[in-house]
Structures are given as structure tokens and as C-alpha cells.
Design an enzyme around this catalytic site. Structure first.
Site, PDB file in Angstrom:
ATOM      1  N   ASN A  15       0.788  -1.165   0.253  1.00 59.13           N
ATOM      2  CA  ASN A  15       0.094  -0.025   0.113  1.00 59.13           C
ATOM      3  C   ASN A  15       0.991   1.277   0.083  1.00 59.13           C
ATOM      4  O   ASN A  15       1.656   1.655   1.083  1.00 59.13           O
ATOM      5  CB  ASN A  15      -0.997   0.030   1.248  1.00 59.13           C
ATOM      6  CG  ASN A  15      -1.954   0.979   1.461  1.00 59.13           C
ATOM      7  OD1 ASN A  15      -2.559   1.300   2.345  1.00 59.13           O
ATOM      8  ND2 ASN A  15      -2.508   1.606   0.235  1.00 59.13           N
ATOM      9  N   ASN A  66      -6.322  10.504  -0.029  1.00 54.76           N
ATOM     10  CA  ASN A  66      -6.302   9.305  -0.894  1.00 54.76           C
ATOM     11  C   ASN A  66      -6.033   9.675  -2.336  1.00 54.76           C
ATOM     12  O   ASN A  66      -5.950  10.870  -2.663  1.00 54.76           O
ATOM     13  CB  ASN A  66      -8.069   8.837  -0.927  1.00 54.76           C
ATOM     14  CG  ASN A  66      -8.267   7.835   0.363  1.00 54.76           C
ATOM     15  OD1 ASN A  66      -7.385   7.133   0.588  1.00 54.76           O
ATOM     16  ND2 ASN A  66      -9.606   8.316   0.932  1.00 54.76           N
ATOM     17  N   CYS A  75      -4.962   5.935   8.497  1.00 51.31           N
ATOM     18  CA  CYS A  75      -4.416   4.740   7.578  1.00 51.31           C
ATOM     19  C   CYS A  75      -3.414   4.054   8.605  1.00 51.31           C
ATOM     20  O   CYS A  75      -2.467   4.473   8.924  1.00 51.31           O
ATOM     21  CB  CYS A  75      -3.701   5.667   6.499  1.00 51.31           C
ATOM     22  SG  CYS A  75      -2.793   4.761   5.493  1.00 51.31           S
ATOM     23  N   HIS A 152     -15.534   0.678   7.134  1.00 51.43           N
ATOM     24  CA  HIS A 152     -15.154  -0.556   6.329  1.00 51.43           C
ATOM     25  C   HIS A 152     -16.390  -1.566   6.158  1.00 51.43           C
ATOM     26  O   HIS A 152     -17.327  -1.678   7.204  1.00 51.43           O
ATOM     27  CB  HIS A 152     -14.042  -1.363   7.126  1.00 51.43           C
ATOM     28  CG  HIS A 152     -12.748  -0.709   6.819  1.00 51.43           C
ATOM     29  ND1 HIS A 152     -11.865  -1.109   6.092  1.00 51.43           N
ATOM     30  CD2 HIS A 152     -12.040   0.203   7.872  1.00 51.43           C
ATOM     31  CE1 HIS A 152     -10.829  -0.071   6.041  1.00 51.43           C
ATOM     32  NE2 HIS A 152     -11.194   0.511   7.249  1.00 51.43           N
ATOM     33  N   GLU A 201     -10.488   0.169  -1.733  1.00 53.34           N
ATOM     34  CA  GLU A 201     -10.381   1.334  -0.911  1.00 53.34           C
ATOM     35  C   GLU A 201     -11.116   2.555  -1.463  1.00 53.34           C
ATOM     36  O   GLU A 201     -11.071   2.804  -2.566  1.00 53.34           O
ATOM     37  CB  GLU A 201      -8.838   1.868  -0.586  1.00 53.34           C
ATOM     38  CG  GLU A 201      -8.329   0.814   0.203  1.00 53.34           C
ATOM     39  CD  GLU A 201      -6.906   1.619   0.923  1.00 53.34           C
ATOM     40  OE1 GLU A 201      -7.003   2.761   1.117  1.00 53.34           O
ATOM     41  OE2 GLU A 201      -5.889   1.039   0.960  1.00 53.34           O
ATOM     42  N   ARG A 202     -11.829   3.094  -0.644  1.00 53.24           N
ATOM     43  CA  ARG A 202     -12.839   4.283  -0.797  1.00 53.24           C
ATOM     44  C   ARG A 202     -11.455   5.281  -1.246  1.00 53.24           C
ATOM     45  O   ARG A 202     -10.586   5.530  -0.590  1.00 53.24           O
ATOM     46  CB  ARG A 202     -13.294   4.687   0.619  1.00 53.24           C
ATOM     47  CG  ARG A 202     -13.846   6.143   0.660  1.00 53.24           C
ATOM     48  CD  ARG A 202     -14.415   6.575   1.859  1.00 53.24           C
ATOM     49  NE  ARG A 202     -13.546   6.796   2.885  1.00 53.24           N
ATOM     50  CZ  ARG A 202     -13.937   7.387   4.025  1.00 53.24           C
ATOM     51  NH1 ARG A 202     -14.950   7.626   4.515  1.00 53.24           N
ATOM     52  NH2 ARG A 202     -12.803   7.690   4.882  1.00 53.24           N
ATOM     53  N   CYS A 210      -4.392  -3.019   3.076  1.00 50.02           N
ATOM     54  CA  CYS A 210      -5.217  -1.737   3.900  1.00 50.02           C
ATOM     55  C   CYS A 210      -4.935  -2.201   5.358  1.00 50.02           C
ATOM     56  O   CYS A 210      -5.529  -3.308   5.873  1.00 50.02           O
ATOM     57  CB  CYS A 210      -6.602  -1.497   3.269  1.00 50.02           C
ATOM     58  SG  CYS A 210      -7.528  -0.246   4.308  1.00 50.02           S
ATOM     59  N   GLY A 213      -8.215  -1.964   7.043  1.00 46.63           N
ATOM     60  CA  GLY A 213      -9.225  -2.938   6.401  1.00 46.63           C
ATOM     61  C   GLY A 213      -8.639  -4.487   7.029  1.00 46.63           C
ATOM     62  O   GLY A 213      -9.778  -5.151   7.306  1.00 46.63           O
TER      63      GLY A 213
HETATM   64  N1  LIG Z   1      -9.001   4.698   1.913  1.00 48.44           N
HETATM   65  C1  LIG Z   1      -8.806   4.846   3.193  1.00 48.44           C
HETATM   66  C2  LIG Z   1      -7.780   5.409   3.874  1.00 48.44           C
HETATM   67  C3  LIG Z   1      -6.615   4.546   3.634  1.00 48.44           C
HETATM   68  C4  LIG Z   1      -6.516   3.377   4.655  1.00 48.44           C
HETATM   69  C5  LIG Z   1      -5.258   2.809   4.374  1.00 48.44           C
HETATM   70  N2  LIG Z   1      -4.925   2.186   2.898  1.00 48.44           N
HETATM   71  C6  LIG Z   1      -5.008   1.798   5.490  1.00 48.44           C
HETATM   72  O1  LIG Z   1      -3.817   1.316   5.367  1.00 48.44           O
HETATM   73  O2  LIG Z   1      -5.495   1.955   6.597  1.00 48.44           O
HETATM   74  C7  LIG Z   1     -10.224   5.589   3.463  1.00 48.44           C
HETATM   75  O3  LIG Z   1     -10.713   6.466   2.709  1.00 48.44           O
HETATM   76  O4  LIG Z   1     -10.870   5.589   4.570  1.00 48.44           O
END
Ligand SMILES: N[C@@H](CCC[C@H](N)C(=O)O)C(=O)O
Length: 269
Positions: A15, A66, A75, A152, A201-202, A210, A213
């Protein structure tokens, strides 16, 4: 006016984000820069932009944007990479660091061998807003929602290879049930302590991993009686160990952080 900004490209289990120390290189309009710099063909290429800064409440702060420019609350993978960045670039000599995020203060514990950070454990705090969502009228799923600071939606399936994540990911991300959109995880339980997971991912689409996640997946597995409290979450880009501690109700995430390269980008102010 053209400004030169130094950055470091890092990844946590694949990531990948662009990291900027804003105490040296302030970044104006980070929402726009995240879009421009994250683009693979015309920018640096990444899943988003992470800003490291000062804090009056903790040792340092983190902001995460993002690839579509939206700002997230938290994150997991970036928090581990920040631990490595701070220690290896000499911004701190501490191996326990507090990090101010939009979802509260997180505690990072660095595992250091020969002055190199080999792994980081992050106290991700308590999961919240958990619930079951029945999608059986549209898809044949009963999913679990979990907030790890960010939202999530975790769906357990028998065969993860049968999931068209590119199609269903954005459909669920933008489902009207989630006015702030959601991150989308599909997971297959391999055994009581091993779960294979893929993520949409959003704001960034399919990513290799993630952190939040992975935490949400481990928590959902406990809630749904599918696995124990400590699981290896195996994602496309690597594996994280997640433990949901019964006594404190906190979730602990352990995994790698990797530096890819340093660079300088010219940007218009
Ligand atoms: N896309 C997520 C933010 C990033 C999360 C990340 N990759 C992680 O490792 O937790 C969002 O918009 O909530």
C-alpha cells in the site's frame, strides 16, 4: 512560482504513499496535490499522499489523502511507515511514538535491529459502529460493517477468487447506505487464525493492502464467529498480524514498513 518539494515513497505491504515532512516542506492544497502526484503516468504514482507534521497533543501528526484527493481519518499502513520514516531520518530517537490523527492519538512501537525499523506495532484503538448488513436482495451477501476510525464493509465468501472486485468494489463504496462512502473488503477464512483478504479502498480503488481494512476484517471475523482474536490477514501485497485484545478492546496491528526511494517534485504554488 515553482517550488521543489522533497518526498519519500514508502509502502506497507504494497500500500504505497508519498510521504512529505511538512515541517521542512509545507504542502498547500494537499487535496489537489494528492490527485496530481498519485497519478501513475503523469505524477509520482501512489495510492495517495501522507503529510507528516507537528502536534501539540502528540509527538507528531499524520494527514492522509486518497488518490482522489479525499482526506481520510486514519491509515494503518501509513502509520507504520511514518514510524520508520521518523526513526530512520533522525526526527526522533524514540521507539515508542505517539501520532496525532483525525481519528485520535495512536501509539506506534518500533522494532529496531541495527538502526533499521524492521516492523511496527500500532495500537489502533477500539473498533466502533459495528453492525450486520443484509445485502441478500441485491447480492447474496450478509456483510459486517466496522469502523476503525474510517468505515469498512467486510464480506466473508467461500472463494475470494470468484469476486470481481473491480466491479463490486465501487458499487458498494458508493451504496446509498454509506453517505460518506466506505472501504470494501472481501475475505476468505483459511483457518482459525488465517484470513485471505482483498480490498477496494474508498478514494483509491483496488490496493495491495489496507491496514485499517485488515483490522476491520479481523474484528468482523470475531464478531461473526469465524476466527480467533489473533489472525494473520493475507493481502495481495503482504501479511499483517492483527490482534483484538479482549481486556482493553483495542486492536493491535503489526507489520512491515518499506522505503522505496527519495525524490524531489516541482510544483506550482
Ligand atoms: N482509503 C481509506 C484511507 C486509507 C486506509 C489505508 N490504506 C490503511 O492502510 O488503513 C479511507 O478513505 O478511509
Amino acid at each position: 512560482m515553482i517550488k521543489r518539494i522533497q518526498f519519500t515513497k514508502m509502502h506497507g505491504a504494497g500500500n504505497d504513499y508519498i510521504y512529505v515532512d511538512t515541517t521542512r516542506y509545507p504542502v498547500t492544497n494537499p487535496e489537489k496535490k494528492a490527485i496530481e502526484w498519485s497519478a501513475y503516468h503523469t505524477g509520482i504514482g501512489s495510492d495517495g499522499l501522507v503529510l507528516i507534521g507537528t502536534s501539540d497533543k502528540a509527538d507528531f501528526s499524520m494527514r492522509i489523502f486518497n488518490a482522489d484527493g479525499s482526506e481520510a481519518m486514519m491509515c494503518g499502513n501509513a502509520s507504520r511507515c511514518i514510524g520508520k520514516y521518523l526513526f530512520e531520518y533522525g526526527l526522533t530517537g524514540r521507539t515508542v511514538i505517539t501520532l496525532d490523527t483525525l481519528s485520535g492519538i495512536k501509539i506506534l512501537k518500533l522494532n529496531v535491529e541495527n538502526e533499521t525499523v524492521t516492523a511496527v506495532t500500532v495500537d489502533m484503538g477500539e473498533p466502533s459502529e459495528t453492525g450486520i448488513i443484509d445485502f441478500s436482495d441485491t447480492y447474496s451477501y450478509v456483510s459486517t460493517k466496522v469502523s476503525m476510525g474510517n468505515p469498512h464493509l467486510v464480506t466473508f465468501v467461500e472463494d475470494i477468487n470468484g469476486i470481481n472486485l473491480q466491479k463490486i468494489g465501487p458499487e458498494l463504496e458508493n451504496n446509498p447506505l454509506f453517505p460518506d462512502r466506505t472501504n470494501v473488503e472481501f475475505a476468505q477464512v483459511l483457518d482459525d487464525h488465517k484470513i485471505r483478504m482483498r480490498v477496494w479502498e474508498r478514494g483509491s480503488g483496488i490496493t495491495q493492502a489496507c491496514g485499517t481494512g485488515a483490522c476491520a476484517t479481523a474484528v468482523a471475523a470475531v464478531i461473526r464467529g469465524k476466527a480467533g482474536r489473533k489472525s494473520a490477514i493475507i493481502m495481495d501485497g503482504g501479511t499483517l498480524t492483527i490482534e483484538w485484545d479482549e481486556k482493553t478492546n483495542h486492536v493491535f496491528m503489526t507489520g512491515p514498513a518499506t522505503k522505496v526511494f527519495d525524490g524531489t517534485i516541482e510544483t506550482e504554488e
